[in-house]
Write a protein that holds these residues in place. Structure first.
Motif, short mmCIF file in Angstrom:
data_model
loop_
_atom_site.label_atom_id
_atom_site.label_comp_id
_atom_site.label_asym_id
_atom_site.label_seq_id
_atom_site.Cartn_x
_atom_site.Cartn_y
_atom_site.Cartn_z
N SER A 4 -11.91 42.11 34.33
CA SER A 4 -11.93 40.95 33.45
C SER A 4 -13.11 40.05 33.73
O SER A 4 -13.69 40.08 34.81
CB SER A 4 -10.63 40.16 33.57
N PHE A 5 -13.48 39.30 32.72
CA PHE A 5 -14.53 38.30 32.88
C PHE A 5 -14.33 37.25 31.80
O PHE A 5 -13.49 37.40 30.91
CB PHE A 5 -15.92 38.93 32.77
N SER A 6 -15.08 36.18 31.91
CA SER A 6 -14.96 35.09 30.95
C SER A 6 -16.32 34.83 30.31
O SER A 6 -17.35 34.98 30.96
CB SER A 6 -14.46 33.84 31.66
N MET A 7 -16.32 34.52 29.02
CA MET A 7 -17.55 34.19 28.32
C MET A 7 -17.50 32.72 27.94
O MET A 7 -16.60 32.29 27.25
CB MET A 7 -17.69 35.03 27.05
N LYS A 8 -18.47 31.98 28.42
CA LYS A 8 -18.53 30.54 28.13
C LYS A 8 -19.76 30.30 27.28
O LYS A 8 -20.81 30.88 27.52
CB LYS A 8 -18.63 29.78 29.46
N MET A 32 -0.50 41.28 22.23
CA MET A 32 0.37 41.63 23.36
C MET A 32 0.30 40.52 24.40
O MET A 32 -0.77 40.24 24.94
CB MET A 32 -0.09 42.95 24.01
N HIS A 33 1.43 39.90 24.66
CA HIS A 33 1.50 38.83 25.65
C HIS A 33 0.42 37.78 25.42
O HIS A 33 -0.29 37.38 26.34
CB HIS A 33 1.36 39.40 27.08
N GLY A 34 0.27 37.38 24.18
CA GLY A 34 -0.69 36.32 23.88
C GLY A 34 -2.15 36.74 23.90
O GLY A 34 -3.04 35.91 23.79
N LYS A 35 -2.38 38.04 24.07
CA LYS A 35 -3.76 38.52 24.06
C LYS A 35 -3.98 39.43 22.85
O LYS A 35 -3.08 40.18 22.46
CB LYS A 35 -4.07 39.30 25.34
N ILE A 49 -10.01 46.30 24.76
CA ILE A 49 -10.33 44.90 24.99
C ILE A 49 -9.08 44.05 24.79
O ILE A 49 -8.34 44.25 23.84
CB ILE A 49 -11.39 44.42 23.97
N LYS A 50 -8.85 43.11 25.71
CA LYS A 50 -7.80 42.12 25.52
C LYS A 50 -8.45 40.75 25.59
O LYS A 50 -8.97 40.38 26.64
CB LYS A 50 -6.75 42.24 26.62
N ALA A 51 -8.41 40.06 24.48
CA ALA A 51 -9.10 38.78 24.41
C ALA A 51 -8.12 37.63 24.28
O ALA A 51 -7.12 37.73 23.57
CB ALA A 51 -10.07 38.78 23.22
N TYR A 52 -8.38 36.55 24.98
CA TYR A 52 -7.56 35.34 24.85
C TYR A 52 -8.41 34.16 25.25
O TYR A 52 -9.52 34.32 25.74
CB TYR A 52 -6.30 35.43 25.71
N GLN A 53 -7.93 32.97 25.03
CA GLN A 53 -8.74 31.83 25.44
C GLN A 53 -7.90 30.67 25.95
O GLN A 53 -6.74 30.49 25.58
CB GLN A 53 -9.69 31.39 24.32
N ASN A 60 -11.83 34.66 27.21
CA ASN A 60 -11.53 35.47 28.38
C ASN A 60 -11.32 36.91 27.91
O ASN A 60 -10.60 37.15 26.95
CB ASN A 60 -10.27 34.97 29.07
N ILE A 61 -11.95 37.81 28.60
CA ILE A 61 -11.89 39.21 28.21
C ILE A 61 -11.37 40.06 29.36
O ILE A 61 -11.93 40.04 30.45
CB ILE A 61 -13.29 39.74 27.83
N ASN A 62 -10.27 40.79 29.12
CA ASN A 62 -9.88 41.87 30.02
C ASN A 62 -10.30 43.17 29.35
O ASN A 62 -10.23 43.27 28.13
CB ASN A 62 -8.38 41.92 30.24
N TYR A 63 -10.70 44.15 30.15
CA TYR A 63 -10.99 45.43 29.52
C TYR A 63 -10.54 46.59 30.39
O TYR A 63 -10.46 46.47 31.61
CB TYR A 63 -12.46 45.55 29.15
N GLU A 64 -10.21 47.68 29.74
CA GLU A 64 -9.79 48.89 30.44
C GLU A 64 -10.58 50.07 29.90
O GLU A 64 -10.87 50.15 28.71
CB GLU A 64 -8.29 49.16 30.21
N LEU A 65 -10.89 50.99 30.80
CA LEU A 65 -11.52 52.24 30.37
C LEU A 65 -10.42 53.27 30.14
O LEU A 65 -9.33 53.16 30.70
CB LEU A 65 -12.48 52.73 31.46
N PRO A 66 -10.69 54.27 29.30
CA PRO A 66 -9.68 55.30 29.07
C PRO A 66 -9.26 55.96 30.39
O PRO A 66 -10.09 56.16 31.27
CB PRO A 66 -10.40 56.31 28.17
N LEU A 67 -7.97 56.30 30.51
CA LEU A 67 -7.47 56.90 31.76
C LEU A 67 -8.09 58.26 32.02
O LEU A 67 -8.60 58.54 33.09
CB LEU A 67 -5.95 57.02 31.71
#
Length: 329
Positions: A4-8, A32-35, A49-53, A60-67
């Motif tokens: 995860s990381f944040s973009m400001k 999903m869960h507010g994202k 990508i899971k984005a929320y603020q 705020n960005i969470n990301y996952e690569l394919p398993l």
DNA sequence: TCTCAGGTCTGCG
DNA sequence: CGCAGACCTGAG
């Protein structure tokens, strides 16, 4: 595995508003869960990508690569992944567009200045994949938002490639090369199976997704995009040429064409003119006179210029939220 | 049961 | 060109 990381940034975005304004390029991302979660592509590798603020000047960005990324691993440049995701998020949410300058522009027009109060932070929501925008826009014609939204989800589930992440399975949107060959309706599907299953089980066809009579439009447009026109060519055209090009697709008229160009390709000078925009513009600028859709479109393009697309977005949302729509019915 | 939904296509003057 | 009519389908 999640990162995860944040973009400001200096400017602002209201993510929820941008997701839910009903823009005709794609359904909102899955919540999903507010994202807000969906796939984006880096070098053709799907990234979840899971984005929320927390506040309107950052994302705020969470990301996952394919398993089972397997041999794709080489094409994911780990070092630059975060930077590349930022670029793509920037593009999709049009984060380089200066909203405050746009608000200055709106405030110069007494008919537009009130739109800001209902839409602060609303941004263009560009398609991650222009083909999805094309099919979505075709499916949206003479349809309700809930219905075409479901249709697009159905198309993904039936023909999209499933990608596994630790958060679950997400489906890609199928490519035109695949969609051109799918069955249009249950009868066609039934015939192709030589009676090996009952008609009632024939549910892997376009019409079963809920697109109705638009099924042949979607299929023929997929054929054109597989054989005659490359999706990416349109990015390099000027607005007029791009408009004429997408108008040749079955199921694409002037309104859908402008939606494709604005939300799918980022042509901000497009002014998608539907029945509501027609009523709103007539009410605001022409004393409620009955003016044809094509005249309204020309007016929007001439009058709002580089801001036409954003003005359309803000007007539509303003009319929805302010009660103007009910008044104009 | 019946209308309507963020238009497009077709056919006609 | 400009303008009626038909059109899948499911929610209200």
């Amino acid at each position: 595995m999640g990162f995860s990381f944040s973009m400001k940034f200096d400017n602002l975005i209201n993510l929820e508003l941008t997701q839910k304004s009903g823009q005709t390029s794609q359904p909102p991302w899955i919540e999903m869960h507010g994202k807000y979660c969906d796939l984006i592509y880096l070098n053709e590798v799907p990234i979840l990508i899971k984005a929320y603020q927390d506040d309107i000047t950052s994302l705020n960005i969470n990301y996952e690569l394919p398993l089972d990324i397997g041999n794709l691993k080489d094409s994911v440049d780990q070092k630059n992944t975060e930077k590349n995701i930022k670029n793509e998020i920037n593009r999709i949410f049009d984060l380089n567009f200066d909203l405050n300058r746009f608000y200055d522009y709106l405030s110069e027009d007494s008919k537009l200045e009130t739109t800001v109060d209902f839409s602060r932070g609303l941004r263009l929501f560009l398609a991650k994949n222009p083909f999805e925008a094309i099919v979505s826009s075709i499916a949206s014609a003479n349809n309700s938002i809930v219905r075409w939204t479901k249709s697009i989800a159905n198309i993904r589930k039936k023909w999209g490639n499933p990608v596994k992440f630790s958060s679950g399975i997400f489906y890609e949107f199928p490519y035109p090369e695949l969609l051109q060959f799918v069955h249009e309706n249950d009868l066609e599907e039934f015939d192709s199976l030589n009676g090996s299953i009952d008609m009632e089980f024939c549910i892997k066809n376009l019409k079963s997704c809920g697109v109705g009579y638009r099924a042949p439009y979607i299929k023929k447009t997929s054929e054109i995009l597989s054989n005659d026109i490359n999706l990416l060519e349109i990015f390099n055209m000027d607005y007029e040429e791009a408009f004429e090009t997408v108008l040749t697709f079955p199921g694409v008229g002037p309104k859908v064409a402008d939606c494709i160009l604005l939300y799918g390709y980022g042509f901000k000078e497009a002014f998608p003119t539907d029945i509501w925009i027609k009523r709103i513009i007539s009410y605001l600028y022409f004393d409620n006179k009955d003016i044809s859709v094509s005249k309204i479109r020309e007016f929007g393009i001439e009058h709002f210029g580089e801001y036409a697309g954003y003005v359309q977005l803000y007007l539509f949302h303003y009319a929805r939220k302010s009660g103007l729509m009910n008044k104009l019915k």
